[in-house]
Design a protein around this motif. Structure first.
Motif, PDB file in Angstrom:
ATOM      1  N   GLU A 231      11.288   7.315   6.019  1.00  0.00           N
ATOM      2  CA  GLU A 231      11.607   7.402   4.331  1.00  0.00           C
ATOM      3  C   GLU A 231      12.659   6.604   3.837  1.00  0.00           C
ATOM      4  N   ASN A 233      13.132   3.428   4.798  1.00  0.00           N
ATOM      5  CA  ASN A 233      12.622   2.188   4.666  1.00  0.00           C
ATOM      6  C   ASN A 233      11.568   2.258   3.506  1.00  0.00           C
ATOM      7  N   ASN A 234      10.986   3.398   3.162  1.00  0.00           N
ATOM      8  CA  ASN A 234      10.239   3.116   1.616  1.00  0.00           C
ATOM      9  C   ASN A 234      11.005   3.271   0.466  1.00  0.00           C
ATOM     10  N   ARG A 235      12.206   3.922   0.638  1.00  0.00           N
ATOM     11  CA  ARG A 235      13.029   4.268  -0.608  1.00  0.00           C
ATOM     12  C   ARG A 235      14.024   2.916  -0.781  1.00  0.00           C
ATOM     13  N   GLU A 237      12.802  -0.232   0.095  1.00  0.00           N
ATOM     14  CA  GLU A 237      11.994  -1.252  -0.347  1.00  0.00           C
ATOM     15  C   GLU A 237      11.683  -1.165  -1.813  1.00  0.00           C
ATOM     16  N   ALA A 238      11.522   0.271  -2.218  1.00  0.00           N
ATOM     17  CA  ALA A 238      11.229   0.303  -3.685  1.00  0.00           C
ATOM     18  C   ALA A 238      12.317  -0.224  -4.507  1.00  0.00           C
ATOM     19  N   ARG A 247      11.616  -6.447   5.424  1.00  0.00           N
ATOM     20  CA  ARG A 247      10.844  -6.167   6.366  1.00  0.00           C
ATOM     21  C   ARG A 247      10.720  -7.173   7.652  1.00  0.00           C
TER      22      ARG A 247
END
Length: 601
Positions: A231, A233-235, A237-238, A247
């Protein structure tokens, strides 16, 4: 004297009445304009309050029985200035004490939640990296055991706070609605898979320390909190502008962690066989972790040059290492290729478009100067915008989001155009979506004199020059970013009006263009704005076509200059000859002049 005084007073009264009528007319026009366009603000400045009037409102009232404000030290007061006034506010410590934790948290946009996830991921990494080290290597000793336990329980506290304070307050979507109810958010978390994993992570296996000692393997369930890592990582990268860098770092960390685990397993195998017992195991010299890590790198990357295993245990361990190394290394290479490929996808598309264009120009033998200008356009457009066509990116978004982006980018410029002031705001919004961006190279003609104008131009970046004069090369004016030209062409009758001057780009210029066709399609739905635009266009054309000799300046030269007036004395002589009814030369000349006037008429 009495009459002169009366006339003087009446003249003063008339002048004053005329001034009042003029002021009322101006006020009426401003009110009409404000009602037509709410965005237009009044030119009148807001009244400035005097310090004497502001002082009572700004000064704090002393408490009953307390000392006056002037006797207090300056360090005890805290003020902030706002709207020309000073207001008292609490120090940061008081504000921190009175801070209330939010009742609901948006996991997609709340930066505080992303920061908290960072601490959770750091605690998770502590367990994942150091549990194998403490289990395999002799780094955990009775002398330093209290430091290890202190960090372990700090990580456990972070896990527990994440469950109690954050996860039970996360908003979620149900049936298209964003749920912010406390009870619903708590029930949603308790029914989720993440809650089950979080409970397993905090299993109190530490109580077995009293029976088997402080064994780091009993803390292995702490590594199961991997959902927080993904989670985060997703936040992250956004919100990052260059997410591909993170990455690449994350993929490299995967490889380093696999080598880290392999080095721990190698030391454990060497300790199981006996340190230095064979040529394959670790001999116990030097830094144990560095030596084992070096062996793990050579094994997983299959470099070779390793000593041959002697026992059956060593042979099986080495075979598993080779198989795992080949699989893990190939996966890492494939993932790194995907990351780099995704990061350079736009650059690859730009290169392919440019190569195709160059191939096309070479096939048709386009002149080298034109090819160089085309290459320059590609390079500048890519480096300035990061893409060749903005519409390709925006076409994937919903219509409402495209409008929001267009408003943020272009509304401040378009709202300043005199032609569109007073128009329907929704019409302006529809027009913003029709604007297209065009890049002009240095000395490129934006429009030429004599062309039929069907576009309006808005300068986003750069400068353009308006050329005129006898040779058409004299710089009349230089327009900078935010300027607008060609707006009258949008509403001119007969398909457009002709350009009156050459406009060239002074350096690289990025312009927004609005076509006449697009504007006409929009005005079909806004008849009131269409009437207003046509009225303004006629007024602007009338002002532009007004001769300058009214102000004393020479007017434009005419193709057929007007005939000079007949002298007054000669006119009197002709009139006398007409009254006498003679047939002399004056009468014949008078008759000829009448014929000429009739022909001119």
């Amino acid at each position: 004297r009495i009459g002169s005084a009366t006339s003087l007073s009446s003249a003063v009264i008339n002048n004053r009445l005329q001034e009042l009528v003029k002021l009322f007319k101006e006020r009426t026009e401003k009110v009409k304009e404000k009602l037509t366009d709410p965005d237009v603000t009044s030119d009148d400045e807001s009244p400035t309050a005097s310090p004497a009037k502001l002082a009572p409102a700004a000064a704090p009232v002393p408490p009953p029985g307390g000392e006056p404000e002037g006797d207090k030290p300056a360090g005890d007061e805290h003020y902030c200035e706002m709207l020309c006034c000073k207001f008292k506010y609490r120090p940061w410590l008081d504000r921190l004490k009175n801070y209330q934790f939010p009742s609901s948290i948006d996991p997609l946009t709340n930066l505080m939640y992303v920061l908290w996830l960072f601490f959770v991921v750091m605690a998770w990494n502590w367990n994942c990296w150091l549990i194998p080290v403490r289990w395999a290597f002799p780094y955990q000793t009775p002398a330093n055991i209290h430091y290890w336990l202190l960090m372990d329980y700090v990580c456990d506290l972070i896990y527990l706070l994440d469950i109690i304070l954050f996860q039970t307050r996360l908003q979620f979507v149900r049936g298209g609605d964003i749920i912010t109810d406390k009870k619903a958010m708590k029930e949603n978390y308790l029914r989720s898979q993440r809650f089950k994993m979080d409970v397993v992570c905090l299993l109190p296996l530490d109580f077995f320390y009293f029976k088997v000692g402080v064994n780091p393997l009993l803390r292995f369930p702490r590594c199961l909190k991997y959902m927080a890592f993904f989670e985060f990582n997703n936040r992250l990268e956004a919100i990052l502008s260059k997410a591909y860098i993170y990455r690449v770092i994350r993929t490299t960390a995967y490889l380093l962690y696999s080598l880290h685990v392999n080095s721990c397993l190698y030391y454990w195998a060497s300790d199981y066989e006996g340190l230095g017992s064979t040529s394959w195991v670790y001999d116990g010299e030097g830094n144990s972790y560095i030596r084992c890590y070096y062996w793990a790198v050579k094994t997983l990357i299959t470099i070779g040059g390793l000593p041959d295993p002697k026992t059956l245990f060593e042979i099986v361990f080495q075979l598993l290492n080779y198989f795992t190394g080949v699989f893990a290394f190939s996966v890492m290479i494939g993932q790194m290729r995907d990351v780099v490929g995704a990061a350079t996808a736009g650059q690859t598309y730009y290169r392919s478009c440019m190569d195709s264009t160059i191939k096309y120009m070479n096939f048709y033998k386009i002149p080298r100067t034109v090819q160089n200008r085309v290459k320059t356009w590609y390079e500048y457009t890519w480096h300035s915008q990061g893409m060749l066509d903005e519409l390709e990116l925006l076409v994937q978004l919903p219509d409402k989001m495209r409008l929001d982006i267009a408003i943020d980018v272009n509304y401040n410029i378009v709202s300043k155009v005199a032609l569109f002031q007073g128009c329907d705001r929704q019409m302006i919004f529809d027009m913003l979506k029709r604007l297209r961006s065009v890049v002009y190279l240095p000395n490129d003609y934006v429009c030429k004199k004599g062309e039929i104008g069907r576009e309006m131009y808005i300068i986003q970046a750069g400068q353009v020059q308006v050329l005129g004069g006898p040779d058409g090369k004299t710089v009349l004016v230089t327009l900078k970013a935010g300027s607008v030209f060609g707006e009258i062409s949008l509403l001119a009758a007969g398909g457009g009006n002709r350009r009156t001057a050459n406009v060239i780009a002074h350096g690289f210029a990025n312009l927004f263009i609005l076509d006449k066709k697009d504007l006409n399609e929009i005005l079909v739905h806004y008849p009131e704005s269409q009437k207003l635009l046509r009225k303004k266009a006629k007024k602007m054309l009338k002002n532009n076509n007004k001769p300058k000799d009214e102000k004393g300046a020479p007017a434009d030269p005419l193709i057929i200059p007007p005939k000079a007036d007949t002298p007054k004395l000669f006119q009197a002589a002709l009139a006398a000859a007409g009254r006498m009814g003679g047939k002399g030369p004056l009468a014949q000349l008078r008759w000829r002049l009448k014929e000429l006037k009739a022909m001119q008429a």
